[in-house]
Design a protein around this motif. Structure first.
Motif, PDB file in Angstrom:
ATOM      1  N   TYR A 145     108.336  44.941 -95.095  1.00  0.00           N
ATOM      2  CA  TYR A 145     107.809  46.115 -94.398  1.00  0.00           C
ATOM      3  C   TYR A 145     106.785  46.817 -95.275  1.00  0.00           C
ATOM      4  N   MET A 146     107.099  46.981 -96.546  1.00  0.00           N
ATOM      5  CA  MET A 146     106.175  47.676 -97.444  1.00  0.00           C
ATOM      6  C   MET A 146     104.929  46.836 -97.717  1.00  0.00           C
ATOM      7  N   ILE A 147     105.094  45.521 -97.795  1.00  0.00           N
ATOM      8  CA  ILE A 147     103.913  44.667 -98.016  1.00  0.00           C
ATOM      9  C   ILE A 147     103.002  44.749 -96.794  1.00  0.00           C
ATOM     10  N   GLY A 148     103.616  44.675 -95.619  1.00  0.00           N
ATOM     11  CA  GLY A 148     102.832  44.808 -94.386  1.00  0.00           C
ATOM     12  C   GLY A 148     102.111  46.140 -94.348  1.00  0.00           C
ATOM     13  N   ALA A 149     102.830  47.186 -94.722  1.00  0.00           N
ATOM     14  CA  ALA A 149     102.216  48.513 -94.714  1.00  0.00           C
ATOM     15  C   ALA A 149     101.075  48.577 -95.712  1.00  0.00           C
ATOM     16  N   THR A 150     101.231  47.892 -96.837  1.00  0.00           N
ATOM     17  CA  THR A 150     100.172  47.905 -97.853  1.00  0.00           C
ATOM     18  C   THR A 150      98.891  47.285 -97.321  1.00  0.00           C
ATOM     19  N   PHE A 151      99.014  46.145 -96.628  1.00  0.00           N
ATOM     20  CA  PHE A 151      97.801  45.536 -96.054  1.00  0.00           C
ATOM     21  C   PHE A 151      97.136  46.481 -95.073  1.00  0.00           C
ATOM     22  N   THR A 152      97.979  47.135 -94.252  1.00  0.00           N
ATOM     23  CA  THR A 152      97.417  48.023 -93.247  1.00  0.00           C
ATOM     24  C   THR A 152      96.784  49.241 -93.910  1.00  0.00           C
ATOM     25  N   LEU A 153      97.432  49.755 -94.953  1.00  0.00           N
ATOM     26  CA  LEU A 153      96.858  50.898 -95.655  1.00  0.00           C
ATOM     27  C   LEU A 153      95.561  50.510 -96.353  1.00  0.00           C
ATOM     28  N   TYR A 154      95.520  49.293 -96.864  1.00  0.00           N
ATOM     29  CA  TYR A 154      94.282  48.783 -97.476  1.00  0.00           C
ATOM     30  C   TYR A 154      93.139  48.851 -96.462  1.00  0.00           C
ATOM     31  N   SER A 155      93.452  48.372 -95.255  1.00  0.00           N
ATOM     32  CA  SER A 155      92.434  48.397 -94.213  1.00  0.00           C
ATOM     33  C   SER A 155      92.065  49.832 -93.866  1.00  0.00           C
ATOM     34  N   LEU A 156      93.067  50.693 -93.863  1.00  0.00           N
ATOM     35  CA  LEU A 156      92.849  52.086 -93.509  1.00  0.00           C
ATOM     36  C   LEU A 156      91.922  52.757 -94.509  1.00  0.00           C
ATOM     37  N   VAL A 157      92.204  52.508 -95.783  1.00  0.00           N
ATOM     38  CA  VAL A 157      91.415  53.131 -96.842  1.00  0.00           C
ATOM     39  C   VAL A 157      89.963  52.667 -96.770  1.00  0.00           C
ATOM     40  N   HIS A 158      89.756  51.446 -96.307  1.00  0.00           N
ATOM     41  CA  HIS A 158      88.386  50.932 -96.206  1.00  0.00           C
ATOM     42  C   HIS A 158      87.759  51.230 -94.867  1.00  0.00           C
ATOM     43  N   GLY A 159      88.368  52.139 -94.096  1.00  0.00           N
ATOM     44  CA  GLY A 159      87.740  52.544 -92.845  1.00  0.00           C
ATOM     45  C   GLY A 159      88.534  52.183 -91.611  1.00  0.00           C
ATOM     46  N   GLY A 160      89.577  51.384 -91.771  1.00  0.00           N
ATOM     47  CA  GLY A 160      90.439  51.153 -90.614  1.00  0.00           C
ATOM     48  C   GLY A 160      89.866  50.191 -89.603  1.00  0.00           C
ATOM     49  N   VAL A 161      90.531  50.160 -88.470  1.00  0.00           N
ATOM     50  CA  VAL A 161      90.178  49.219 -87.412  1.00  0.00           C
ATOM     51  C   VAL A 161      89.789  50.019 -86.183  1.00  0.00           C
ATOM     52  N   ASP A 162      88.911  49.462 -85.353  1.00  0.00           N
ATOM     53  CA  ASP A 162      88.458  50.223 -84.186  1.00  0.00           C
ATOM     54  C   ASP A 162      88.652  49.471 -82.886  1.00  0.00           C
ATOM     55  N   THR A 163      89.624  48.578 -82.842  1.00  0.00           N
ATOM     56  CA  THR A 163      89.779  47.751 -81.648  1.00  0.00           C
ATOM     57  C   THR A 163      90.808  48.302 -80.668  1.00  0.00           C
ATOM     58  N   GLY A 164      91.459  49.430 -81.015  1.00  0.00           N
ATOM     59  CA  GLY A 164      92.634  49.835 -80.248  1.00  0.00           C
ATOM     60  C   GLY A 164      93.816  49.041 -80.763  1.00  0.00           C
ATOM     61  N   TRP A 165      95.048  49.586 -80.681  1.00  0.00           N
ATOM     62  CA  TRP A 165      96.193  48.844 -81.229  1.00  0.00           C
ATOM     63  C   TRP A 165      96.436  47.574 -80.412  1.00  0.00           C
ATOM     64  N   THR A 166      95.785  47.465 -79.252  1.00  0.00           N
ATOM     65  CA  THR A 166      95.992  46.317 -78.384  1.00  0.00           C
ATOM     66  C   THR A 166      95.082  45.135 -78.692  1.00  0.00           C
ATOM     67  N   PHE A 167      94.084  45.322 -79.564  1.00  0.00           N
ATOM     68  CA  PHE A 167      93.252  44.220 -80.044  1.00  0.00           C
ATOM     69  C   PHE A 167      92.663  43.320 -78.967  1.00  0.00           C
ATOM     70  N   TYR A 168      92.325  43.854 -77.811  1.00  0.00           N
ATOM     71  CA  TYR A 168      91.836  42.974 -76.743  1.00  0.00           C
ATOM     72  C   TYR A 168      90.633  42.157 -77.187  1.00  0.00           C
ATOM     73  N   THR A 169      90.632  40.882 -76.785  1.00  0.00           N
ATOM     74  CA  THR A 169      89.485  40.026 -77.031  1.00  0.00           C
ATOM     75  C   THR A 169      88.566  40.136 -75.833  1.00  0.00           C
ATOM     76  N   PRO A 170      87.313  39.800 -75.929  1.00  0.00           N
ATOM     77  CA  PRO A 170      86.573  39.418 -77.119  1.00  0.00           C
ATOM     78  C   PRO A 170      86.122  40.580 -77.999  1.00  0.00           C
ATOM     79  N   LEU A 171      86.484  41.797 -77.704  1.00  0.00           N
ATOM     80  CA  LEU A 171      86.051  42.907 -78.561  1.00  0.00           C
ATOM     81  C   LEU A 171      86.548  42.694 -79.989  1.00  0.00           C
ATOM     82  N   SER A 172      87.825  42.310 -80.132  1.00  0.00           N
ATOM     83  CA  SER A 172      88.383  42.223 -81.479  1.00  0.00           C
ATOM     84  C   SER A 172      87.971  40.942 -82.193  1.00  0.00           C
ATOM     85  N   THR A 173      87.596  39.917 -81.435  1.00  0.00           N
ATOM     86  CA  THR A 173      87.271  38.655 -82.102  1.00  0.00           C
ATOM     87  C   THR A 173      85.797  38.540 -82.424  1.00  0.00           C
ATOM     88  N   THR A 174      84.951  38.903 -81.482  1.00  0.00           N
ATOM     89  CA  THR A 174      83.532  38.682 -81.761  1.00  0.00           C
ATOM     90  C   THR A 174      82.731  39.955 -81.932  1.00  0.00           C
TER      91      THR A 174
END
Lengths: 321, 527
Positions: free
Chosen positions: B100-129
């Motif tokens: 759980y903490m390792i998973g959180a670390t990866f996500t926090l890493y992404s967060l610190v670098h600006g995070g993700v903007d796909t929505g938590w649902t990651f719909y494609t093709p927005l999230s892939t391409t």
């Protein structure tokens, strides 16, 4: 609708909006009834059975099969009624009348491009006549969008690589919101527009101010520009099948399957022609993916749908008499 | 503590971590509501706003709601309820927390670098391409976190099967155990599908393979089917344990068995099973066929029935009970009200004709917040209020806890009820700028959010205060029935000095219990 200037309920501006609202009010009434019943019982029991002395225990009642059945069956029955009514409204909203006029929509990040059958093009605005059934045939150039007009109670996701459609018949004059309802990136909240419903005469006047070439005419140009007419001959002896009168009809494919030649089939045949080969023909057609824009494909398809089944050879025979 | 594999210690580790991630998610919620005070997008750039709501969803769902009740409450209380000294696989349990903490670390890493903007649902093709944010890092974080849930699920299933005290038959188990069992089944069966989906997402994004790319014959809707096949059962992972908690609280504060015990127990299993069959109700307007849509709608109606059965059984339990007006009890009742509204609006969303209009609007946002915040989060907090004396051995202030209950209930309804109206009016989700006529409802919602935030900060204060200054709780401050109340507060290292045996039904009060100590100064305030 506003109540003391407080936004409360959207405008009801299409033939199907009323059915959606009626269904919603039924669901709301059922929900309100159950919520109030539950709240009332809880409140009454809470007050009536408050603990009187520190050591009191409750009266152990383990259960009642009759009650369990009653309160399982009744909610199930109500929810199945909701399902049935909902399915009926859904089918009504999803089934366009046969004579609906076809408008073409291309969604792209972050705008709506709309083409009228008469040829007029709009961006982020949709002018329509009141009282006419209109079907939007839609596709996306990039990601998934969703075409949403709250006042008409319609919504349909707009997908890349495919056509989806939605229909409405406006019943009120006025201007209504058009929203993109599927998150599509940075300017998703700006992918909005206006739907302007006009009296038929005003619509004609508006149309006249626009571009003259209809999608069918534009499609005819593309048909010869891309040399489709060199294989798809109306003499029926070409390298490709004749395309007159085929819209919506089934066809046998090489390998034994069948396909219905709807809009999606036509688009696939242009973009990925080797996916489905008509029985009796060779896989010779090149792909036009990347060469023709989505709007161009829509125009080609509207031209193809305008071709009539009787071919030139047939006409030649009848003409010569 | 981080090397100690006792479930008590692991529960505390989770308690600290979920509180941190909840705060981060809550901070994002605050920023979102501040932006939405005005119709123009004037507080943040649109790109920033998109990252805010995405990270709010990711943090709250994967790093708070899914672990909260199972990993915090379950790890501490489940073995106690079973009369066991720990879970079946203690080291696997610790591994769960590390994953759980390792998973959180990866996500926090992404967060610190600006995070993700796909929505938590990651719909494609927005999230892939089309997205150029740290999608892969976040997906990796969620992927690893998923295994944490799978390990916890496996652990609980085996513990419940194999480590019950003598005499504790299945139908004498507390209902929280049944709920945890059902939740664990879903964790184990559904989470692998999420893992696969994230792997496919990664492959498509990195190598362009094209599962979801229509230009090469792929299908973006395939992603939605895969994603929702997990994510719908996931919402039951988030709510089922809370439903179990409410059963415990109601039984304790009415001092009688839950009415219809077997029906409530089996309803948890029924929800878990039916929950796997309804994923397509997230896709009614996505382009799935009308026939599929109708099947999913009908099945969705079925899922409502076991939930209704629970609510009615809880109400029937109140009848002729001996009801104590404790803080957990108020919350349980508030929960029932909010869960009912959330559930009924879910039924509305499952109704095809209505969903076409309200899908992807604030109506959906209101619905799921009623269940997730009004339901799951509240039940987690009230679980903490109920078992805090057992876990820490201390009591907390009755006045402040009742007050925070009021703040949360009022704040919550003020925040989310206007959103139902906004949704039917047509306000779409994930918009940071909106037409001006929606503003008054948004202002109400943000006002409610400030009250709600206060309602969450106050418990933090009195819980911490109680650790040092709270009265000692004694073994059974509530006078409840259950093995956890038969050991000391806090329990000894192996939960029980002597392995208990069980010879009575669940929640059976045989001797009029005498609360060892007046729990708190409630009586003085007449509450």
């Amino acid at each position: 609708m506003k109540l003391f200037d407080f936004p409360f309920f959207p405008e009801t501006a299409s033939t199907t909006a009323g059915s959606v609202d009626a269904l919603f009010f039924f669901a709301l009434a059922v929900s309100a009834l159950f919520s109030l019943l539950i709240a009332a019982f809880i409140f009454i029991f809470f007050v009536k059975y408050r603990r009187q002395h520190a050591g009191d225990v409750g009266h152990a009642i383990h259960g009642s099969l009759v009650l369990e059945i009653v309160w399982s069956v009744i909610p199930l029955a109500i929810s199945l009624v909701l399902f049935g009514w909902g399915a009926k409204v859904f089918l009504e909203v999803s089934t366009p009348p046969k004579d609906a006029r076809e408008y073409y929509v291309t969604g792209k990040q972050w705008m709506w491009k709309i083409q009228h059958p008469e040829g007029n093009r709009e961006i982020n605005e949709l002018h329509v006549p009141i009282g006419v059934a209109i079907k939007m045939i839609m596709t996306s150039e990039d990601v998934i969008h969703s075409f949403y007009i709250p006042a008409f109670r319609i919504k349909q996701d707009v997908l890349p690589g495919r056509y989806t459609s939605v229909w409405f018949e406006a019943t009120k004059l006025g201007t209504f919101h058009l929203f993109c309802a599927e998150y599509c990136g940075v300017e998703h909240s700006q992918m909005i527009g206006k739907v302007v419903v006009m009296a038929p005469e005003d619509y004609q006047i508006w149309l006249a101010g626009g571009v003259a070439k209809s999608p069918v005419a534009a499609g005819e140009e593309l048909f010869s520009q891309y040399a489709c007419n060199t294989c798809h001959l109306d003499s029926r002896e070409g390298r490709g099948p004749w395309l007159g009168g085929i819209a919506g009809t089934p066809v046998a494919l090489v390998g034994g399957g069948k396909a219905v030649r709807d809009d999606n089939y036509l688009r696939e045949s242009i973009m990925l022609p080797n996916n489905k080969i008509v029985d009796g023909y060779q896989p010779l057609m090149p792909t036009f993916q990347g060469q023709i824009s989505e709007e161009g494909v829509l125009q080609l398809i509207s031209y193809i749908k305008s071709l009539d089944g009787a071919g030139a050879a047939e006409r030649a025979r009848t003409d010569s008499r | 503590m981080a090397a100690d594999h006792r479930s008590q210690g692991i529960a505390i580790l989770y308690l600290l971590s979920v509180t941190v991630f909840f705060s981060i998610g809550g901070l994002y919620a605050t920023l979102i509501r501040l932006e939405l005070l005005t119709p123009k997008g004037d507080l943040f750039q649109p790109d920033t706003y998109n990252r805010l709501f995405t990270m709010h969803g990711v943090m709250m769902i994967f790093f708070f709601l899914i672990p909260a009740v199972p990993a915090v409450i379950g790890n501490f209380i489940l073995p106690l309820m079973l009369g066991a000294k720990d879970v079946a696989f203690p080291k696997l349990n610790l591994a769960s927390w590390y994953l759980y903490m390792i998973g959180a670390t990866f996500t926090l890493y992404s967060l610190v670098h600006g995070g993700v903007d796909t929505g938590w649902t990651f719909y494609t093709p927005l999230s892939t391409t089309h997205s150029n944010t740290y999608t892969t890092a976040t997906a990796l974080g969620i992927f690893v976190n998923g295994f944490s849930g799978i390990f916890t699920g496996v652990n609980f299933i085996v513990t419940i099967h194999r480590m019950r005290a003598p005499g504790l038959t299945w139908f004498r188990l507390p209902l929280f155990v049944w709920a945890s069992y059902a939740t664990s089944l879903i964790q184990v069966l559904a989470t692998p599908v999420l893992a696969i989906t994230l792997v496919l997402l990664f492959l498509e994004r990195t190598f362009g393979i094209g599962f979801f790319n229509p230009a090469v014959g792929g299908d973006p809707i395939l992603f939605q089917h895969l994603f929702w096949f997990y994510s719908h059962p996931a919402v039951y992972i988030m709510i089922l344990p809370s439903l179990g908690v409410i059963s415990e609280i109601i039984a304790a504060f009415t001092r009688k068995p839950i009415f219809g015990y077997k029906f409530v127990a089996f309803s948890s299993i029924a929800i878990a099973v039916f929950g796997f069959l309804v994923w397509g109700h997230h896709m009614f307007v996505s382009g799935e066929s009308p026939y599929a849509a109708m099947v999913f709608s009908a099945l969705t109606m079925l899922v409502a029935v076991p939930s209704a059965v629970k609510v009615f059984n809880w109400m029937a339990t109140l009848y002729r009970g001996s009801i104590e007006y404790s803080t957990p009890m108020f919350y349980a009742l508030g929960f029932i009200g909010l869960f009912v509204i959330g559930g009924l609006t879910g039924l509305m969303l499952g109704t095809l004709g209505i969903d076409i209009h309200v899908h992807d609007t604030y109506f959906v946002v209101a619905h799921f917040h009623y269940i997730m915040v009004g339901g799951a989060l509240m039940a987690y907090l009230w679980a903490l209020h109920f078992w805090w004396p057992k876990i820490t051995g201390r009591l907390y202030s009755g006045f402040w806890s009742h007050l925070s209950a009021l703040l949360v209930f009022v704040g919550f309804n003020l925040t989310f009820f206007p959103q139902f109206i906004l949704g039917y009016l047509g306000m779409p989700r994930r918009y940071h700028a909106y037409p001006p006529e929606f503003q008054v409802l948004h202002v109400l919602s943000t006002a409610g959010a400030s009250v709600l935030a206060l309602g969450y900060i106050v418990p933090l204060i009195y819980f911490l205060w109680s650790l040092k200054y709270g009265a000692y709780a004694g073994r059974n401050p509530w006078g409840a029935v259950g093995l956890e109340w038969e050991t000391t507060s806090p329990p000894p290292v192996h939960n029980f000095e002597v392995m208990p045996t069980v010879d009575h039904e669940a929640y059976e009060h045989r001797v009029p219990p005498v609360a060892e100590q007046e729990p708190y100064r409630v009586v003085k305030y007449g509450l």
